[in-house]
Structures are given as C-alpha cells and as structure tokens.
Design a protein around this motif. Sequence first.
Motif, PDB file in Angstrom:
ATOM      1  N   LEU A   1      -4.428   7.777   4.264  1.00  0.00           N
ATOM      2  CA  LEU A   1      -2.981   7.653   4.016  1.00  0.00           C
ATOM      3  C   LEU A   1      -2.653   8.096   2.591  1.00  0.00           C
ATOM      4  O   LEU A   1      -1.656   8.777   2.354  1.00  0.00           O
ATOM      5  CB  LEU A   1      -2.512   6.214   4.235  1.00  0.00           C
ATOM      6  CG  LEU A   1      -2.578   5.687   5.674  1.00  0.00           C
ATOM      7  CD1 LEU A   1      -2.133   4.229   5.727  1.00  0.00           C
ATOM      8  CD2 LEU A   1      -1.685   6.524   6.594  1.00  0.00           C
ATOM      9  N   LEU A   2      -3.514   7.692   1.658  1.00  0.00           N
ATOM     10  CA  LEU A   2      -3.295   8.094   0.258  1.00  0.00           C
ATOM     11  C   LEU A   2      -3.317   9.623   0.161  1.00  0.00           C
ATOM     12  O   LEU A   2      -2.430  10.225  -0.469  1.00  0.00           O
ATOM     13  CB  LEU A   2      -4.386   7.484  -0.633  1.00  0.00           C
ATOM     14  CG  LEU A   2      -4.398   7.926  -2.089  1.00  0.00           C
ATOM     15  CD1 LEU A   2      -3.127   7.507  -2.811  1.00  0.00           C
ATOM     16  CD2 LEU A   2      -5.605   7.358  -2.836  1.00  0.00           C
TER      17      LEU A   2
ATOM     18  N   ILE B   1       0.777   4.165  -2.769  1.00  0.00           N
ATOM     19  CA  ILE B   1       0.524   5.592  -2.493  1.00  0.00           C
ATOM     20  C   ILE B   1       1.635   6.447  -3.115  1.00  0.00           C
ATOM     21  O   ILE B   1       1.378   7.460  -3.766  1.00  0.00           O
ATOM     22  CB  ILE B   1       0.441   5.818  -0.967  1.00  0.00           C
ATOM     23  CG1 ILE B   1      -0.834   5.163  -0.430  1.00  0.00           C
ATOM     24  CG2 ILE B   1       0.497   7.301  -0.627  1.00  0.00           C
ATOM     25  CD1 ILE B   1      -0.947   5.166   1.084  1.00  0.00           C
TER      26      ILE B   1
ATOM     27  N   LEU C   1       0.847  -1.207   0.000  1.00  0.00           N
ATOM     28  CA  LEU C   1       0.000   0.000   0.000  1.00  0.00           C
ATOM     29  C   LEU C   1       0.877   1.250   0.000  1.00  0.00           C
ATOM     30  O   LEU C   1       0.612   2.219  -0.722  1.00  0.00           O
ATOM     31  CB  LEU C   1      -0.915  -0.011   1.236  1.00  0.00           C
ATOM     32  CG  LEU C   1      -1.703   1.276   1.498  1.00  0.00           C
ATOM     33  CD1 LEU C   1      -2.748   1.513   0.412  1.00  0.00           C
ATOM     34  CD2 LEU C   1      -2.395   1.234   2.867  1.00  0.00           C
TER      35      LEU C   1
ATOM     36  N   ILE D   1       5.486   7.092   3.763  1.00  0.00           N
ATOM     37  CA  ILE D   1       4.346   7.716   3.075  1.00  0.00           C
ATOM     38  C   ILE D   1       4.441   9.243   3.185  1.00  0.00           C
ATOM     39  O   ILE D   1       4.201   9.967   2.229  1.00  0.00           O
ATOM     40  CB  ILE D   1       3.014   7.217   3.687  1.00  0.00           C
ATOM     41  CG1 ILE D   1       2.830   5.734   3.375  1.00  0.00           C
ATOM     42  CG2 ILE D   1       1.833   8.036   3.173  1.00  0.00           C
ATOM     43  CD1 ILE D   1       1.623   5.096   4.037  1.00  0.00           C
TER      44      ILE D   1
ATOM     45  N   LEU E   1      -2.662  11.828   2.518  1.00  0.00           N
ATOM     46  CA  LEU E   1      -1.470  12.411   3.154  1.00  0.00           C
ATOM     47  C   LEU E   1      -0.229  12.191   2.286  1.00  0.00           C
ATOM     48  O   LEU E   1       0.601  13.084   2.127  1.00  0.00           O
ATOM     49  CB  LEU E   1      -1.241  11.754   4.527  1.00  0.00           C
ATOM     50  CG  LEU E   1      -2.270  12.113   5.604  1.00  0.00           C
ATOM     51  CD1 LEU E   1      -2.023  11.297   6.863  1.00  0.00           C
ATOM     52  CD2 LEU E   1      -2.196  13.605   5.912  1.00  0.00           C
ATOM     53  N   GLY E   2      -0.118  11.003   1.731  1.00  0.00           N
ATOM     54  CA  GLY E   2       1.067  10.660   0.933  1.00  0.00           C
ATOM     55  C   GLY E   2       1.167  11.485  -0.341  1.00  0.00           C
ATOM     56  O   GLY E   2       2.247  11.637  -0.903  1.00  0.00           O
TER      57      GLY E   2
ATOM     58  N   HIS F   1      -6.890   3.564   4.695  1.00  0.00           N
ATOM     59  CA  HIS F   1      -5.988   3.583   3.540  1.00  0.00           C
ATOM     60  C   HIS F   1      -6.146   4.828   2.677  1.00  0.00           C
ATOM     61  O   HIS F   1      -5.184   5.319   2.105  1.00  0.00           O
ATOM     62  CB  HIS F   1      -6.197   2.325   2.706  1.00  0.00           C
ATOM     63  CG  HIS F   1      -6.097   1.075   3.539  1.00  0.00           C
ATOM     64  ND1 HIS F   1      -6.770  -0.091   3.276  1.00  0.00           N
ATOM     65  CD2 HIS F   1      -5.397   0.835   4.675  1.00  0.00           C
ATOM     66  CE1 HIS F   1      -6.492  -0.984   4.195  1.00  0.00           C
ATOM     67  NE2 HIS F   1      -5.669  -0.455   5.059  1.00  0.00           N
ATOM     68  N   PHE F   2      -7.367   5.335   2.611  1.00  0.00           N
ATOM     69  CA  PHE F   2      -7.554   6.494   1.729  1.00  0.00           C
ATOM     70  C   PHE F   2      -7.079   7.794   2.383  1.00  0.00           C
ATOM     71  O   PHE F   2      -6.622   8.699   1.701  1.00  0.00           O
ATOM     72  CB  PHE F   2      -8.996   6.555   1.229  1.00  0.00           C
ATOM     73  CG  PHE F   2      -9.235   5.470   0.207  1.00  0.00           C
ATOM     74  CD1 PHE F   2      -8.885   5.661  -1.113  1.00  0.00           C
ATOM     75  CD2 PHE F   2      -9.710   4.225   0.591  1.00  0.00           C
ATOM     76  CE1 PHE F   2      -9.038   4.647  -2.055  1.00  0.00           C
ATOM     77  CE2 PHE F   2      -9.870   3.202  -0.337  1.00  0.00           C
ATOM     78  CZ  PHE F   2      -9.527   3.406  -1.667  1.00  0.00           C
TER      79      PHE F   2
ATOM     80  N   GLN G   1       9.224  10.818  -0.239  1.00  0.00           N
ATOM     81  CA  GLN G   1       9.215  11.404  -1.586  1.00  0.00           C
ATOM     82  C   GLN G   1       9.974  12.727  -1.656  1.00  0.00           C
ATOM     83  O   GLN G   1      10.338  13.190  -2.731  1.00  0.00           O
ATOM     84  CB  GLN G   1       7.765  11.588  -2.017  1.00  0.00           C
ATOM     85  CG  GLN G   1       7.066  10.249  -1.997  1.00  0.00           C
ATOM     86  CD  GLN G   1       5.591  10.355  -1.786  1.00  0.00           C
ATOM     87  OE1 GLN G   1       4.882  10.774  -2.664  1.00  0.00           O
ATOM     88  NE2 GLN G   1       5.101  10.001  -0.628  1.00  0.00           N
TER      89      GLN G   1
END
Lengths: 577, 54
Positions: free
Chosen positions: B27-28, A200, A196, A281, B30-31, B24-25, A285
Amino acid sequence: MSVTAETGIIGGIAAKFRTCPATGLKVDLAAERLIKANAVAAIVFLAIGGVFGLLVALTRWQAVHLLPSDLFYLVLTAHGLDVLLVWIIFFEIAVLYFASAILLNCRLATPRIAWVAFGLMMVGALLANITVLQGEASVMFTSYVPLKAPPNFYLGIILFAVGALLGCFIFLGTLVIAKEEKTYEGSIPLVTFGALTACIIAVFTIASGAIILIPTWLWSLGYISHIDTVMYKLVWWAMGHSSQQINMAAQVAIWYAIPAILLGAKPLSEKVSRSAFLMYILFLQLASAHHMLVEPGISSEWKVFNTSYAIYLAVLGSMIHGMSIPGAIEAAQRGNGFTNGVFEWLRRAPWNNPAFAGMFLSLVLFGFLGGISGVVLGTEQINIMLHNTLYVPGHFHATVVAGTTLAFMAITYLLVPLIFQREIIWPKLAKWQPYLFGLGAAGISLFMMGAGTLGVSRRHWDITFSDATLSFDYPPAAFLMLGLNGMSAILAAIGGGLFVVIIVASVLFGKKVDASNIVAALGPTPQKQMSDAVKSYGNAGTFHLPGTYILVAIFFTAFVLYYFVNWKYLSELWQLG
Amino acid sequence: MAKTKSDAEESVRIPPMQRLLDNHFLLLFLGVAVPTVLYTLWGVMELSQIPIAE
Ligand code: HEM
C-alpha cells in the motif's frame, strides 16, 4: 498503577507497560510519554497560531483594519505556518503513535529515535517561527518563488519535515513489531488502518516537500541561481495539498474511533470502509492539481484527469465514510435501545459529551461546507470564478478548522483521561466548547466563502484600495461579509482559547484517573462500560438505518443544488449574443 | 495424484482484496507511486516541454 516489563521477540528489546483500566490494553509507557509530548506541543502551537488567525481576521474586517500592511503579511505567514503545519502535524504524530502502539497492544518502535524526531520538529518549528517573526520572511506559508525568505525559514520547515518523516517510519516499524510479536489477530483495527492511510500520504507529502524545499533553501543560500516558478508551484503543491489529505485520513480515523469508544459503534462494513481508505491511498493526493488549474502551459488532460476523473474516486471514498460513520452511530444507538422513530438515536446521542459533539459537528461541517465547496473548487470550469478569492480560505477553514481541528479537539477529550490519566476539569464548560468553536469556525468558513463569491481576493490587506492608482469598488455586501467573518473569528478564538485552557488545566490539575473513575472520566455515554469496538475487527451487522438514509439524501440534495447553482453563475459571467 | 486442499486450508484462504489491504508496504508503494506518476512526473514532463522565451 502497576507497571510490568516485557521483553519483545524482535531484538529482545524490553519495554515497560501499564494496563489501561478502561480498555484492558497494554500501554507502552515510552509511547505514552511521546504521545503526551507531541499532543502538548501541538496544542501550544494551536494557541499561538490561533491568535495570529484572529489578528488576520480583525485586519480584514475593514471597519477594524487592525494591523498595518507589513505586519498583516508577517502574521498571515505565521498563522499558516503554525496552524496548518505545526499544530496539525504534531497532533498527527501523536495520533500515529496512539493508533499503532496503543491500539495494537504493542511497544513503540525505537522510542529514542522518536524523541530525536520530536526534537527535530520542535527545533524546526521554532526556527521557522523566529525567522518569520524577525520580519524578513513574510512570503506566506506557500513561499512561492521568486519571493525569497532567509535560508532559516526553509531550513526550519525541512527539519520539521524530517522529524515528521521519522515519526511515520516509527509508526510503520511499530506495525511490523506488532505483526511479528502477534499482538493482534487478523487485520489491524480500522482506526489503525485509517492512520496507516494518513502515514502513507505523509510519506509522499514529505518526499515532495524535500524535493522542492531543499533546492529552494540552496537557492536562498545563493548556491542555485534560478528556480522555475511553475515547476516550484507544481511540486510544492504535491506537498501543500497532500498534507491536507493526511488530515483527511487522520480525521476520518478519529470519526470512527470516537463513536467506537463511546457508543460501541462498529462500521457498517469493514470491507467497504477499508476500500474507501484505499481510494484515498491511490487517488486523494491528486487533488493537489486544482492549485494549478489556471496555470498556463499544462494541458487540460492533466488538469481534468487529476482534478476530476481520478479525484472523484477519492470523493467517492469520502462519501462512503460520510454514510458509514453516521450509519455506525445509528446502528450502535439502536442497539443501545434508542429505537423509537427515525431520529431518536440522534436526539439521544451524548450531545453533552464534548468528544462526541465535537466529532459529529466536525463530520457535518466538513461534509456540508468543506466537501461540497471542495468539489466546486476542483471543477476546472467553475474554479475560474473563485480561484485565489477568499472563497479558497473559506473552503479550507471548513476542512482544516471546522473539520480536522475540531476532530482533533474532540479526541483530546478522550486522550486526557486515557493517556494523561486525568479527569477533564470544568466539564460543564467543556460541554460548550465544541459548539462555540464549531459555530465560529462555520462562520469564518461561510463568510469568507461569501466574500469570495463576491470576488474579494485572498491575502489582500485593503480592499478599499485606499492608496492605489487604479481603484475598484466592491459591493457593500462584501464588507458585510468581512465584518461577519471578523465576529465569527472572535467566537472561534474564544472557543479555541477555551479548549487550550481546559486541556492544559486538566493535564496539570485534573483529578487522577484510575479503574474506579475511568469510565465516568470519558464523559456522558449511553453505555456504562467501555467498549472494545475500537480495537477489534467487526461489522455493525445491520442496514436498518432509516435516519442515516434521510441524512444522506439531504446531503446529496444540497450538494447537487449548490454544484449546479455555480454552473448557473458561470453561465452568467460572459453574456453571449 | 493431484493434491487436494483440506477443508481447513480452504476455509482460511484469505481473499485477494484483503491480502492487498493487509500488505501495508505494498500500500505504501502504491500510495507513493500513483501520485508520483500521475501528478508529479506527468506534470513535470508537460512543464519541461514549454519552450524557453528568447
Ligand atoms: C481562531 C481560528 C482561526 C481564524 C479566526 C482564522 C482566520 C483566518 C483568516 C482571516 C485568514 C486570512 C485569509 C486571507 O486573507 O487570505 C486565514 C488564513 C489561513 N488560515 Fe486561518 N483561521 C483560524 C484557524 C485556522 C486553523 C486552525 C488553520 C489550520 C488548521 C488555519 C489555516 C489557515 C491557512 C493555511 C491560511 C492561509 C494563509 C495564507 O494564505 O498564506 N486557520 N485564517
């Protein structure tokens, strides 16, 4: 093989499953076919890109100097494109499907769209390759403007990226299905969490790629008159370096997966390992910024914040994994009965299992060679000594070749029996493959770093400056380094070639695997049965890990010494007073 | 009278950090948001302030 059809809760969609004789997991046949296709495509491009890499290394070996200058730059562009982009990302899509549909016991979301994604990636990869091989697109894989390639070069990469982005959404969709259909309890397994994290980072990476490559494509077509060079570089590296962080997360997930499957290893602390992924996460990057360290016009605040303060949090994440993974192995091996002394667990690890050997070598080489040199390159002050020298390819061959590529090779030795349901052909040869490739990869990394420390430029066809008006003499040691790099390249190419041949032959001609031989097909393991640690949540439950503490202490000592040696070099660059 | 939580309810309360890691979303989001702000937007703002050569 018994196949069952089940209808899911969401949309009443039916999927066909088989039951894995080793893990008891339900394997969605559609996901299985897609994993196979993506993995095979990846390996084909690794073979092609690897040959290009060898040709480049043989050219930089001054005594051989194989290719003329125009071909050198063409082949260097094709090498970067095929290995860094195509091999790695095709394989990562296979990993995403494996870590979602298979480990979560669930059907893959929208397999048809997954085939469209595969098709887009394939067409994109072929288009970009053909354009490069036609000779008009030798702009390196970074394609810095104002270097201009024909439109199809950019279009190929854009199509490839769109396909990969679809793959990411399919992974996320599969997580949603698994949650709704309650195919797992509690949190997703750690390996899936690592995937995951990779997914991301991939979304950010690909979005950045689209933001910069679509205008560049239009510029190449003549619809846009100008693209600012520094702006291009800034946004391009949001893609270029972040894509390396996808590798990082995927390879760490694999480092957890292999000992879990072979030894029953559980992380020392699920919470800590997951928090380390969270650091990735949030911060990993930002490492893109070190490509901009010598660029004028950007403040030191931006540079130092992004390459130091924030990125050290991500480095902390890596250090946590770097301790947690050997720790998990030690805990599992001690549990398996190897309790004598400090290092019996390590000595008696399954070193003749190519999956384990590849995984452990990848961890060590990545940490010692890639990790430490990465922190050195990411430090604004010492970066100036090494920026754009061969030290940079030396560093990233330690990360993407000795680290990621070797880790991907290692897990392939398990994917062949588990997903392709074939035994590895020639197990004795397979046993040697990770060592050959690891040694070669370590060699190219070290010797390129050595040459870079002596000031040799990257992407430079002829360091003798034979036809230049202004000449420059590199020390003889630089030529020695390039020679040793060429020899290591031959070793790495033999190791890589062996991998491709063994896997292709196993898939085509390997003995069929079923319940009777599946555990044996996974290679030598101290556990005589398959562990379910990879699909469940749980901690190792011990911190009695004397061997791991010693290994970590050795790592830190090397890290600190090497880091400060570089500051010492810096202090000698400009003689004051 | 204020309601008191039953023991069973209490024992399944999920800690905030785990709730974050299981979302999970989020986290997405934030990432993608963190590097977009700290690296890309901040960087673009600095570059766009460089005066154009005459
Ligand atoms: C047999 C294995 C390999 C050999 C011998 C090899 C060798 C080389 C050499 C000598 C260079 C040129 C450095 C320069 O002159 O600047 C290079 C560049 C590069 N290699 Fe490899 N390599 C191998 C595998 C890989 C793999 C597996 C990856 C990625 C996963 C990779 C990624 C790259 C990239 C991104 C570049 C930079 C290209 C550029 O500067 O545009 N290499 N490689």
